[in-house]
Design an enzyme around this catalytic site. Structure first.
Site, PDB file in Angstrom:
ATOM      1  N   GLY A  11      44.176  34.784  41.042  1.00 45.81           N
ATOM      2  CA  GLY A  11      42.814  34.998  40.578  1.00 45.81           C
ATOM      3  C   GLY A  11      41.825  34.286  41.470  1.00 45.81           C
ATOM      4  CB  CYS A  12      38.446  33.069  40.674  1.00 47.57           C
ATOM      5  SG  CYS A  12      37.176  31.977  41.289  1.00 47.57           S
TER       6      CYS A  12
END
Length: 178
Positions: A11-12
């Site tokens: 993810g981020c």
């Protein structure tokens, strides 16, 4: 002992970086891009989804204090490895769950870590094991984001504290002393 490196995506990168900065035995965490086909990609290009790169982190660690397998177990516990090409509201291949082994030993450990994680999930783990490729550090303003701008970013405030709670609850023995 010499520093070893692990490259993971989940993810981020602001959110994964914040988790691994708190692990005892981690000596560095760098946000960046890997796994794509564009040389020297920018954040804007990667966010556009056309470069093939993942937002990832490159973790420098002391294997006498924390193992590669431990780092993978922490990663699996602090992101959802059953979501394909997304984490929550972040959607796109740049947010994929992936491991980029830098050695044959890491490749074998990645396979075992996926099996361990699968035993804790009803849905299939979709984390990929991808060939190591060129690592591109993200722009300076992305580095150590949570310690700076992230504290005032609503997205980070919604996503990072729950990850840190999971980390401290399940992996207290690996949490770096304050």
């Amino acid at each position: 002992m010499a520093t070893e490196y692990a490259i993971i995506a989940g993810g981020c990168f602001w959110c994964t970086e914040a988790v691994f900065k708190q692990i005892h035995g981690v000596v560095s965490v760098e946000s960046g891009y890997i796994g794509g086909h564009t040389e020297n990609p920018t954040y804007k290009q990667v966010c556009g989804g056309d470069t093939g790169h993942a937002e990832a982190i490159r973790i420098g660690f002391d294997p006498e204090k924390v193992s590669f397998g431990d780092l993978l177990d922490i990663s699996f516990a602090t992101h959802d490895p059953t979501q394909l090409n997304r984490q929550g509201n972040d959607i796109g291949t740049q947010y994929r769950s992936a491991i980029f082994p830098v050695s044959e030993e890491q490749l074998e450990e990645a396979k075992m870590a996926i099996a361990r994680a699968q035993s804790e999930h009803n849905d299939a783990i979709v984390t990929t094991i991808e060939a190591h490729s060129t690592w591109y550090p993200a722009e300076d303003y992305h580095q150590d984001y949570w310690a700076g701008e992230g504290q005032g970013n609503r997205y980070c405030l919604a996503v990072i504290p729950p990850k840190l709670q999971k980390l401290h609850k399940r992996f207290a023995a690996y949490t770096a002393p304050e």
